[in-house]
Design a protein around this motif. Structure first.
Motif, short mmCIF file in Angstrom:
data_model
loop_
_atom_site.label_atom_id
_atom_site.label_comp_id
_atom_site.label_asym_id
_atom_site.label_seq_id
_atom_site.Cartn_x
_atom_site.Cartn_y
_atom_site.Cartn_z
N LYS A 88 0.86 -1.19 0.00
CA LYS A 88 0.00 0.00 0.00
C LYS A 88 0.89 1.23 0.00
O LYS A 88 1.86 1.30 0.75
CB LYS A 88 -0.92 0.00 1.22
CG LYS A 88 -1.88 1.19 1.27
CD LYS A 88 -2.82 1.10 2.47
CE LYS A 88 -2.05 1.28 3.77
NZ LYS A 88 -2.97 1.40 4.94
N ASN A 90 0.67 5.56 -0.03
CA ASN A 90 -0.17 6.75 0.10
C ASN A 90 0.67 8.00 -0.10
O ASN A 90 1.90 7.99 0.10
CB ASN A 90 -0.84 6.80 1.48
CG ASN A 90 -1.86 5.69 1.66
OD1 ASN A 90 -1.51 4.57 2.01
ND2 ASN A 90 -3.11 6.01 1.42
N ALA A 92 1.25 11.82 1.20
CA ALA A 92 1.00 12.73 2.32
C ALA A 92 1.81 14.01 2.09
O ALA A 92 3.00 13.95 1.76
CB ALA A 92 1.40 12.09 3.65
N ASN A 101 -3.44 8.79 5.14
CA ASN A 101 -4.47 7.89 4.61
C ASN A 101 -5.39 8.57 3.60
O ASN A 101 -6.37 7.97 3.16
CB ASN A 101 -5.31 7.31 5.75
CG ASN A 101 -4.48 6.53 6.75
OD1 ASN A 101 -3.66 5.70 6.37
ND2 ASN A 101 -4.68 6.80 8.04
N ASN A 103 -4.85 9.92 0.39
CA ASN A 103 -4.75 9.64 -1.05
C ASN A 103 -3.91 8.38 -1.28
O ASN A 103 -2.71 8.36 -1.00
CB ASN A 103 -4.11 10.82 -1.78
CG ASN A 103 -4.89 12.11 -1.58
OD1 ASN A 103 -4.42 13.04 -0.94
ND2 ASN A 103 -6.11 12.17 -2.11
N SER A 104 -4.57 7.33 -1.77
CA SER A 104 -3.90 6.05 -2.03
C SER A 104 -3.50 5.96 -3.50
O SER A 104 -4.30 6.27 -4.39
CB SER A 104 -4.81 4.88 -1.67
OG SER A 104 -5.14 4.90 -0.29
N GLY A 131 1.62 2.14 5.28
CA GLY A 131 1.00 2.82 6.40
C GLY A 131 1.94 3.30 7.49
O GLY A 131 1.49 3.96 8.44
#
Length: 460
Positions: A88, A90, A92, A101, A103-104, A131
């Motif tokens: 995952k 993202n 930031a 958390n 924008n993925s 994460g």
């Protein structure tokens, strides 16, 4: 009609029917083997050969509003060797209040990407991996180096943190493609299920224009692939090693249990049915015919009816989760008794009379006459019993608890499916292993069967 032509036509029809029947019978086997060799998630796809083009995931593109910026961020794991394997990613930064958390990114091939409408300006940002791991963008490294934030200055129009491999834009109602693929000679864009060829320039970019009606149209890229590249994307042999090496799926234990149960049941059944068949064929005793008729009549009763009383008896003897609980209830094989009785009846009585005159005991007669001459039918019964018990699922499931160490391979495969979801590729790989003993046994039994037929032939 010419008799010769008639014979040829009849043979053609016969061979066609036989070939068609063989294909229909073997089709499930071929499907099982091919499914066992497929990549994860492709089992239910009815595709056995690769396409000439491989299609990327569909992308949604937004038009650039006047005075606004449409920013694309890309994270390339190859530029971040110190980061863990990403599951995952993202974005930031100042554009989203440093929310890890918000924008993925979406994975496209090896690269993770995201496109956002952002007001023009200067923004600091980082990528968040899985994460927890924060890292600056090494495709747009901080000027001061180290672990500082990456900086992007957005102007009105299309912007990115680096040169994009896909710089497609939506201008008004026109979708303008600009795809960087220097290694490809042919490229197509798919819009609304229609493929459009793109033209390549000297710099390695493919260009094209397509009129669309949607405000946020979707498109995908069709890239050519060789036959063997496509085959590697569909098939793999790793499923077989995963089945054998999976610590949560003791395949060797299940396999050994199936072998013990099937072989033990088959051997005991052949031995008992041969002795009983000899008695009913060549011996005289009280109510022999009536007793044989009663035994044969039980074959008309469905086997499912016997399961409840059989389970009650097995449970009474404390045979749950034991080999004897799986083997003993199947030793009373009336069909095997019928086969052996009918076959032994064809053996000439003169052989038994000669052996008796020579002083042979019943055990010697059984050993030197019955077994050699009955070997073909004994092998046949062994094979039928072995195959039946090897694939026996319901009874082995009933007499074994879910945590039993005596579970057989069919039960283990069923539990494997329930525990790991719809992993058909792994299940079919295990099923391929399960048919190996049967195939090997039949190949070996052909030779034994022929030898038994020739050595046991007798003429009067």
């Amino acid at each position: 009609m010419n008799p010769k032509l008639k014979t040829i036509a009849m043979r053609f029809v016969l061979y066609t029917l036989l070939t068609g029947g063989a294909v229909i019978v073997l089709l499930p086997l071929f499907w099982m083997i091919l499914t066992a060799c497929k990549q994860s998630g492709q089992a239910l796809e009815f595709r056995f050969f690769p396409d000439a083009f491989v299609e990327s995931e569909a992308k949604t593109i937004m038009s650039v509003q006047e005075g606004k910026s449409l920013a694309t961020f890309e994270y390339d794991p190859r530029l971040h060797p110190s980061m863990p394997a990403a599951t995952k990613v993202n974005l930031a930064g100042e554009m989203n209040g440093w929310n890890p958390n918000a924008n993925s990114l979406v994975k496209e091939g090896m690269v993770w990407t995201i496109t956002l409408p952002i007001a023009p300006g200067r923004y600091e940002y980082k990528f968040v991996i899985n994460g927890s791991k924060w890292t600056p963008d090494q495709g747009n490294p901080p000027k001061d180096g180290g672990d500082c934030n990456s900086v992007i200055e957005l102007k009105p129009g299309r912007c990115s943190n680096k040169i994009l491999s896909d710089a497609t834009e939506l201008v008004g109602k026109e979708l303008i493609f600009k795809i960087y693929r220097p290694q490809s000679n042919v490229l197509q864009a798919k819009v609304n299920k229609q493929a459009y060829p793109l033209e390549k320039d000297k710099d390695g970019y493919f260009h094209g224009r397509v009129l669309v009606q949607e405000e946020q149209p979707q498109y995908s890229i069709l890239e050519p692939q060789t036959f063997w590249e496509g085959m590697k994307k569909i098939y793999t042999f790793s499923n077989f090693t995963k089945v054998l090496n999976n610590p949560e799926f003791p395949f060797s234990t299940f396999f050994l249990n199936s072998l013990i149960v099937a072989a033990g049941t088959a051997l005991a059944t052949v031995f008992l049915c041969t002795m009983a068949g000899y008695a009913f064929a060549k011996k005289e005793f009280f109510m022999k015919k009536q007793l044989f008729a009663i035994l044969l009549s039980t074959m008309m009763i469905p086997g499912m009816i016997f399961m409840v009383p059989q389970f009650a008896i097995v449970n009474k003897f404390n045979w749950i989760n034991t080999y004897q609980g799986m083997i003993v209830p199947h030793l009373a094989n009336i069909f095997g008794l019928f086969l052996l009785r009918q076959y032994i009846s064809t053996i000439p009585d003169s052989l038994f009379e000669a052996a008796t005159i020579d002083g042979a005991s019943e055990l010697q007669i059984f050993k030197i006459i019955i077994i050699p001459l009955s070997l073909p039918i004994m092998v046949t019964l062994f094979l039928l019993t072995f195959v039946g018990q090897w694939g026996n699922f319901l009874w082995q499931l009933i007499v074994n608890t879910p945590d039993s160490v005596y579970r057989t391979l069919p039960v283990g495969l069923a539990l494997f499916r329930g525990q790991y979801g719809q992993d058909w590729e792994m299940m079919m790989a295990g099923a391929c292993f399960s048919i190996l003993p049967i195939a090997i046994l039949f190949l070996l039994a052909q030779r034994v069967f022929i030898e038994g037929m020739t050595s046991g032939s007798v003429k009067e």
